[in-house]
Write an enzyme that holds these catalytic residues in place. Structure first.
Site, PDB file in Angstrom:
ATOM      1  N   GLU A 302       4.282  -8.195  -9.012  1.00 40.67           N
ATOM      2  CA  GLU A 302       5.654  -7.671  -9.109  1.00 40.67           C
ATOM      3  C   GLU A 302       6.659  -8.684  -9.650  1.00 40.67           C
ATOM      4  OE1 GLU A 302       5.623  -4.636  -5.313  1.00 40.67           O
ATOM      5  OE2 GLU A 302       5.948  -6.742  -4.899  1.00 40.67           O
TER       6      GLU A 302
HETATM    7  C1  TNX Z   1       4.170  -4.355  -2.405  1.00 42.17           C
HETATM    8  S1  TNX Z   1       1.591  -4.719  -3.491  1.00 42.17           S
HETATM    9  C2  TNX Z   1       4.075  -5.735  -2.372  1.00 42.17           C
HETATM   10  C3  TNX Z   1       4.769  -6.468  -1.314  1.00 42.17           C
HETATM   11  C4  TNX Z   1       5.433  -5.559  -0.337  1.00 42.17           C
HETATM   12  C5  TNX Z   1       4.583  -4.336  -0.100  1.00 42.17           C
HETATM   13  C6  TNX Z   1       5.101  -3.404   0.942  1.00 42.17           C
HETATM   14  C7  TNX Z   1       2.058  -6.200  -3.564  1.00 42.17           C
HETATM   15  C8  TNX Z   1       1.098  -7.164  -4.044  1.00 42.17           C
HETATM   16  N1  TNX Z   1       3.310  -6.512  -3.175  1.00 42.17           N
HETATM   17  O1  TNX Z   1       5.673  -7.386  -1.853  1.00 42.17           O
HETATM   18  O2  TNX Z   1       5.622  -6.261   0.844  1.00 42.17           O
HETATM   19  O3  TNX Z   1       4.482  -3.644  -1.317  1.00 42.17           O
HETATM   20  O4  TNX Z   1       4.187  -2.393   1.228  1.00 42.17           O
END
Ligand code: TNX
Length: 502
Positions: A302
């Site tokens: 992300e």
């Molecule tokens: C996605 S999936 C994230 C996290 C969040 C989470 C909450 C991923 C690798 N990163 O930063 O905490 O969703 O469900």
């Protein structure tokens, strides 16, 4: 008669004819001392009966070389034998034995059974996010115990994120001095001292888990910027971030101030500044020395505030730095888009069980590079999802809430088309802690769904064992309620499961 309930489902289980074996105060445990001590503690917690560890006895524990982590367990009316191929295998045999003990009237018994068992995947992980809500050492130890009981062998600690930095490093003391003081919603922060971290690593090792420390980069780094403003880009806002702030609060991320909301994707390290790579080398260099396990997790998810070309440059350099330290990098699947990753880099896939948006392409890139995958499909094994709309804790972005049945009903080899069983290093169930404050919250979200993830990681593939069905699992996991209660595990009493009351 139905077979005794074991979770995760063993490779092979057969009922015996002479049994059960009665567990009473006169029974002695003999053999491997570490294992005998662990078994005595487990049986005492379950039954209240204190068994002696002695030179001879009815319960015999030993190690005899064989496939890694495998064991054989035989029970008849005269005794119990657990033979592990190594210390971990013996430990797992003991966990199985603990699940078999049941109350029969005023007695405690173990049914006559022969089990031979070995793991499907070498890596069976849980992840605990200690950045969004810091969790003290005692809570981490409790989660290690719970995970070990399900034959999990890796604890991935998500040690940094926008909201806080949680590991003290001698080379970069400002990280914990300036950027560890709070959690989401203004809840208390905290960090592990170097000694705390060593203590967690040693405790995990005593339960046969490695620790995989993650420093999430180049996004998820707002807290790094609080400690070292010169390393951080200004926050990059988007409509989605504004929406999350409107729904969940926490305010707009502000440089120099700790962030207490739960929006993601606004922060980035500076990619073109050499000081960033000096920082990366310091942080992973120290973590490599503190961590006996083979892996260092570099994050990479992300990074929406980072230009895609810059992201690729960064992930290539960071995975190279980790490989040069003699460790194997792990990165979230987005890093698969970087063409020059260190070829040993393991990818961690967090897309859905049916991949969307090319996430499977990014995952396949790690395999094309010659490496392997850890599977963490978010709509199955993200333990922070709500069970249903009425669950107070948790989030629901991963295809809506995740029932226990949804957590169970997936097959690892079916997720990413075109990869082989041997391309899968294992399965990991992450627990993100935006809504999770303490051990009782952890228990309520992880149990029973962690048992489903453990079965995907340990047990034979679906279609190859009559035990690997939802119908079988819900009965077997329901039978663990008395054990979990005696161990203090505050599981969610989901109505999907026929819980046994003892
Ligand atoms: C996605 S999936 C994230 C996290 C969040 C989470 C909450 C991923 C690798 N990163 O930063 O905490 O969703 O469900």
């Amino acid at each position: 008669m139905s077979l005794p309930a074991v979770v995760p489902a063993p490779s092979s289980i057969e009922s015996g004819s002479s049994g059960p074996f009665a567990v009473s105060a006169g029974i002695r445990i003999t053999g491997d001392v570490d294992a005998a001590t662990a078994l005595a503690a487990l049986l005492e917690a379950r039954t209240g009966v204190t068994l002696q560890v002695a030179d001879e006895g009815e319960v015999a524990l030993r190690i005899e070389a064989g496939e890694p982590e495998s064991y054989r367990l035989t029970v008849d009316d005269a005794g119990v034998a657990v033979v592990g191929a190594d210390a971990a295998g013996l430990f797992y045999g003991i966990q199985t034995l603990g699940q078999l003990v049941r109350r029969a009237g005023g007695e405690w018994t173990v049914p006559a059974v022969t089990i031979t068992d070995r793991p499907r995947f070498a890596y069976r992980g849980v992840m605990l996010d200690v950045a969004r809500h810091f969790q003290p050492v005692e809570t981490v130890k409790a989660y290690i115990d719970r995970a070990a009981g399900l034959k999990i062998n890796a604890l991935h600690l998500h040690l940094s994120d926008d909201q806080g930095w949680r590991i003290q490093l001698a080379s970069r003391p400002e990280l914990t001095e300036l950027a560890s003081g709070s959690s989401i919603g203004g809840d208390p922060g905290g960090y592990y001292t170097t000694d705390d971290y060593r203590e967690i690593v040693a405790y995990a090792a005593s339960r046969h888990l490695i620790v995989v420390p993650e420093i999430d980069m180049p996004g998820h780094t707002h807290a790094v910027g609080v400690a070292y403003p010169e390393l951080a880009e200004p926050p990059v806002m988007s409509d989605e971030i504004e929406r999350v702030i409107a729904e969940f609060g926490g305010g707009v991320p502000t440089p120099g101030e700790l962030y207490q909301g739960l929006a993601v994707g606004f922060s980035s390290l500076k990619i073109d500044d050499e000081r960033t790579y000096e920082f990366v080398a310091d942080v992973f260099g120290e973590l490599a020395r503190l961590t006996p396990g083979p892996y260092l997790h570099v994050g990479g998810d992300e990074s929406l505030g980072t230009d895609p070309d810059d992201f690729a440059v960064f992930m290539e350099r960071v995975t190279g730095i980790v490989a040069d330290l003699g460790k194997t990098p792990i990165a979230w699947h987005e890093a698969g888009s970087a063409p020059g990753l260190d070829p040993g880099t393991i990818g961690q896939y967090w897309g859905y069980t049916t991949p969307l948006d090319g996430m499977d392409d990014q995952a396949r890139a790690f395999v094309a590079n010659g490496s392997r995958l850890i599977l963490s499909p978010a709509d199955a094994v993200y333990l922070d999802m709500k069970y249903d709309e009425s669950t107070a804790l948790g989030l629901a972005w991963a295809n809506g809430p995740t029932s226990v049945e949804a957590a169970y009903s997936w097959e690892p080899s079916d997720i990413i088309a075109g990869i082989d069983e041997s391309d899968i290093l294992g399965v990991e169930a992450p627990l993100w802690t935006e809504t999770v404050r303490d051990l009782s919250d952890i228990d309520a979200l992880a149990f029973p769904r962690l048992a489903a993830a453990a079965e995907a990681a340990w047990s034979p593939a679906t279609g190859t064992s009559e035990l690997r069905t939802w119908t079988s699992f819900r009965e077997r996991v329901g039978a663990l309620a008395p054990l979990w209660t005696s161990l203090g595990i505050g599981f969610h009493a989901s109505t999907e499961i026929p819980w046994v009351v003892e």
